[in-house]
Write a protein that holds these residues in place. Structure first.
Motif, PDB file in Angstrom:
ATOM      1  N   LEU A 140      -1.300  -4.743   0.014  1.00 29.94           N
ATOM      2  CA  LEU A 140      -0.604  -6.005  -1.026  1.00 29.94           C
ATOM      3  C   LEU A 140      -1.102  -5.967  -2.347  1.00 29.94           C
ATOM      4  O   LEU A 140      -2.813  -6.142  -2.135  1.00 29.94           O
ATOM      5  CB  LEU A 140       0.283  -6.987  -0.815  1.00 29.94           C
ATOM      6  CG  LEU A 140       0.730  -6.335   0.149  1.00 29.94           C
ATOM      7  CD1 LEU A 140       1.830  -8.021   0.835  1.00 29.94           C
ATOM      8  CD2 LEU A 140       2.072  -5.936   0.187  1.00 29.94           C
ATOM      9  N   GLU A 141      -1.177  -6.224  -3.763  1.00 29.07           N
ATOM     10  CA  GLU A 141      -2.025  -5.886  -4.829  1.00 29.07           C
ATOM     11  C   GLU A 141      -1.188  -7.292  -5.948  1.00 29.07           C
ATOM     12  O   GLU A 141       0.334  -7.132  -5.811  1.00 29.07           O
ATOM     13  CB  GLU A 141      -1.538  -5.759  -5.102  1.00 29.07           C
ATOM     14  CG  GLU A 141      -2.935  -4.667  -5.011  1.00 29.07           C
ATOM     15  CD  GLU A 141      -2.737  -2.959  -5.412  1.00 29.07           C
ATOM     16  OE1 GLU A 141      -2.576  -2.928  -6.751  1.00 29.07           O
ATOM     17  OE2 GLU A 141      -3.155  -1.960  -5.091  1.00 29.07           O
ATOM     18  N   PRO A 142      -0.860  -8.382  -6.307  1.00 30.79           N
ATOM     19  CA  PRO A 142      -0.736  -9.363  -6.776  1.00 30.79           C
ATOM     20  C   PRO A 142       0.233  -7.856  -8.044  1.00 30.79           C
ATOM     21  O   PRO A 142      -0.130  -7.164  -8.812  1.00 30.79           O
ATOM     22  CB  PRO A 142      -1.610  -9.764  -7.530  1.00 30.79           C
ATOM     23  CG  PRO A 142      -3.224 -10.173  -6.899  1.00 30.79           C
ATOM     24  CD  PRO A 142      -2.682  -7.994  -6.285  1.00 30.79           C
ATOM     25  N   GLU A 150       1.276   0.095   1.324  1.00 28.81           N
ATOM     26  CA  GLU A 150      -0.179   0.408   0.736  1.00 28.81           C
ATOM     27  C   GLU A 150      -0.392  -1.534   1.284  1.00 28.81           C
ATOM     28  O   GLU A 150       0.641  -1.932   0.749  1.00 28.81           O
ATOM     29  CB  GLU A 150       0.100   0.520  -0.648  1.00 28.81           C
ATOM     30  CG  GLU A 150      -0.525   1.736  -1.316  1.00 28.81           C
ATOM     31  CD  GLU A 150      -0.862   2.716  -0.533  1.00 28.81           C
ATOM     32  OE1 GLU A 150      -2.429   2.118  -0.706  1.00 28.81           O
ATOM     33  OE2 GLU A 150      -0.625   3.509  -0.471  1.00 28.81           O
ATOM     34  N   ASN A 177       2.938  -6.635  -7.292  1.00 28.52           N
ATOM     35  CA  ASN A 177       4.178  -6.267  -6.075  1.00 28.52           C
ATOM     36  C   ASN A 177       5.271  -7.278  -6.291  1.00 28.52           C
ATOM     37  O   ASN A 177       5.651  -8.619  -6.177  1.00 28.52           O
ATOM     38  CB  ASN A 177       3.662  -6.018  -4.731  1.00 28.52           C
ATOM     39  CG  ASN A 177       2.681  -4.846  -4.383  1.00 28.52           C
ATOM     40  OD1 ASN A 177       0.908  -5.296  -3.427  1.00 28.52           O
ATOM     41  ND2 ASN A 177       2.562  -3.964  -5.687  1.00 28.52           N
ATOM     42  N   ALA A 200      -0.653 -13.728  -5.347  1.00 28.86           N
ATOM     43  CA  ALA A 200      -1.939 -14.011  -5.539  1.00 28.86           C
ATOM     44  C   ALA A 200      -2.500 -12.840  -3.953  1.00 28.86           C
ATOM     45  O   ALA A 200      -1.651 -13.200  -2.891  1.00 28.86           O
ATOM     46  CB  ALA A 200      -3.273 -14.794  -5.304  1.00 28.86           C
ATOM     47  N   THR A 201      -3.167 -12.100  -3.210  1.00 28.42           N
ATOM     48  CA  THR A 201      -3.590 -11.485  -1.979  1.00 28.42           C
ATOM     49  C   THR A 201      -5.001 -12.460  -1.716  1.00 28.42           C
ATOM     50  O   THR A 201      -6.511 -12.786  -2.574  1.00 28.42           O
ATOM     51  CB  THR A 201      -3.565 -10.294  -1.301  1.00 28.42           C
ATOM     52  OG1 THR A 201      -4.598  -9.507  -2.540  1.00 28.42           O
ATOM     53  CG2 THR A 201      -2.517  -9.784  -1.873  1.00 28.42           C
ATOM     54  N   SER A 206      -7.731  -9.511   2.635  1.00 28.36           N
ATOM     55  CA  SER A 206      -6.290  -8.331   2.940  1.00 28.36           C
ATOM     56  C   SER A 206      -5.600  -9.167   2.910  1.00 28.36           C
ATOM     57  O   SER A 206      -5.217  -9.598   3.929  1.00 28.36           O
ATOM     58  CB  SER A 206      -7.082  -7.497   3.770  1.00 28.36           C
ATOM     59  OG  SER A 206      -5.877  -6.963   3.986  1.00 28.36           O
TER      60      SER A 206
END
Lengths: 203, 283
Positions: free
Chosen positions: B143-145, B141, B147, B8-9, B12
């Motif tokens: 970060l996204e869940p 890019e 990655n 999770a992020t 940002s």
């Protein structure tokens, strides 16, 4: 020429002309001062950034004051030719504003030799000087929200190419397929300050 | 494979190292961690070189799962840190076993937490740096869940444990500024700057946007594009200043009234919207 302090570690050298700016830039670079971190040309200025605590700013000033700015050190400029399809959305507007035909606009644009004065706005976006007088025109009243990558445009005393899609207010003459900026390439920006550029018409 | 899974992020989370200085003449911003001392310390705490890449998490909220046993450290403002829901401190090395989940909460003060991992985040560098530059879109890019972040080989032993506790941020920031290079475009620039300013929500890694009494110019007209440095206080036509941070453009066309001294930049990186700051101009 004025030397304006710019924070703790930089100086802005304000020049009388674009050619003096260019001479100051090449002189500072030619001095090869290891503690100079950035030499950033602008339209009439050169920003010199030094390693904190070093004496590089005063050394840069000594180098410029000792130099013959009428005959600056050779910067070994590259010559770049860009093939352009002159089908831009503003070609007619540029022609009407200049009071000439679209073909004459293309002849003027391809007939001149340009120099990269400085970059900015986006990585690899080079401001090219040397634009013939009739083509020196103002920006669009309303900037476009999206200008495609490779678009060749002009604004004020400059012409240039959008390295990638972005908003922009320059009058568009056409487009090129040439890649202007590739962060993975050994030389990421095709056009760097000092480089000489010509445009060639392609059908 | 030595790697982290991003679970999770927060608002940002960006990979950041010390940036890519020296390319301004090509139109490339310096970028890099906004709170540089925080990233350097986090790296030392896990035994890395200070130049290794970590994660800059805006308002915390970052959760990662380790695919390998590693040492991690969280720096920046005080924040709740857990490993498999067990609480740990910040500003200290933490051992995480393969399969364990590290979660960073939301800080009560400040903005940006830094996570360093032994070996460093080893995504492919671009132009010599692994930093994400939000202005020019260079670097990995956001970060996204889902990655998967590769990690480098661990090397040193942790240092800097005795360094400091989490910084407490003052309610009002006092920011030393050197006037120039375009302070002569303003009448009494020092007096104009030395008033309270409020950090607005439009602030980001490009710049801190401020609200307050608009700075009125003594001189009209346009300024031709000229080079910018991090910390430059640029005054657009609105009169409301922008303090440029690491992802600033390389040139700009509005006068720079003064430049924030470098030692004051980390505090600006942690200044939330609504924070009051006062410039203290020096000649």
């Amino acid at each position: 020429m004025r030397w304006l302090p710019y924070g703790t570690d930089a100086v802005l050298v304000e020049c009388e002309s674009l050619s003096e700016m260019s001479a100051v830039r090449t002189t500072v670079i030619a001095a090869r001062l290891p503690d100079v971190l950035e030499v950033v040309p602008g339209a009439r200025t050169v920003l010199v950034v030094a390693r904190p605590g070093s004496t590089a700013l005063s050394e840069a000033r000594e180098a410029v004051e000792a130099a013959d700015l009428a005959n600056p050190p050779g910067a070994d400029p590259r010559a770049v030719e860009l093939a352009v399809r002159y089908d831009g959305e503003d070609l007619q507007l540029v022609a009407e504003t200049a009071g000439i035909s679209a073909d004459e606009v293309v002849e003027l644009h391809t007939g001149a030799e340009y120099t990269v004065a400085f970059t900015g706005f986006a990585p690899g976006f080079a401001y090219l000087t040397g634009l013939p007088e009739p083509l020196r025109q103002s920006r669009l009243d309303t900037p476009r929200t999206k200008v495609p990558a490779g678009s060749v445009g002009l604004a004020g005393e400059f012409t240039g190419v959008y390295p990638r899609s972005s908003p922009g207010g320059w009058r568009l003459l056409g487009h090129t397929e040439t890649v202007l900026f590739d962060s993975r390439a050994e030389r990421p920006a095709l056009l760097a300050p000092g480089d000489r550029v010509r445009f060639r018409r392609t059908r | 494979m030595r790697a982290l899974d991003v679970v999770a992020t927060g608002p940002s989370a960006l990979v950041q190292d010390l940036g890519r200085p020296g390319l301004a003449h090509l139109g490339v911003p310096p970028s890099g961690a906004l709170d540089v001392p925080a990233l350097r310390l986090a790296n030392r705490l896990v035994g890395n070189d200070e130049t290794c890449a970590g994660i800059e998490a805006l308002f915390g909220g970052l959760t990662v799962r380790a695919r390998t046993s590693c040492t991690v450290a969280v720096t920046g403002p005080p924040v709740r840190v857990t490993v498999d829901e067990r609480a740990h401190g910040t500003h200290t090395p933490i051992h995480v076993s393969a399969g364990q989940t590290l979660a960073i909460g939301t800080p009560d003060t400040g903005l940006r937490c830094y996570l360093a991992v032994s070996g460093g985040v080893a995504v492919e560098p671009e132009l010599g740096s692994r930093s994400r530059d939000v202005l020019s879109g260079i670097g990995p890019e956001p970060l996204e869940p889902g990655n998967v972040l590769p990690l480098g080989a661990p090397r040193g032993t942790p240092t800097g444990e005795d360094e400091l506790a989490a910084p407490r941020l003052p309610a009002e920031l006092v920011v030393p500024v050197l006037l120039g290079p375009r302070d002569d475009w303003f009448d009494e620039p020092a007096r104009l700057l030395a008033v309270p300013w409020t950090v607005t929500p439009e602030s980001n890694r490009v710049g801190l946007r401020l609200d307050g009494a608009p700075l009125r110019r003594a001189r009209e007209g346009e300024l031709a594009s000229e080079g910018l440095v991090t910390g430059a206080i640029q005054v657009p036509s609105s009169g409301l200043p922008v303090v440029f941070l690491a992802d600033h453009p390389t040139t700009g066309g509005y006068p720079v009234i003064g430049v924030v001294v470098p030692s004051a930049l980390p505090a600006l990186a942690q200044a939330r919207p609504g924070t009051t700051l006062r410039f203290r101009p020096q000649a």
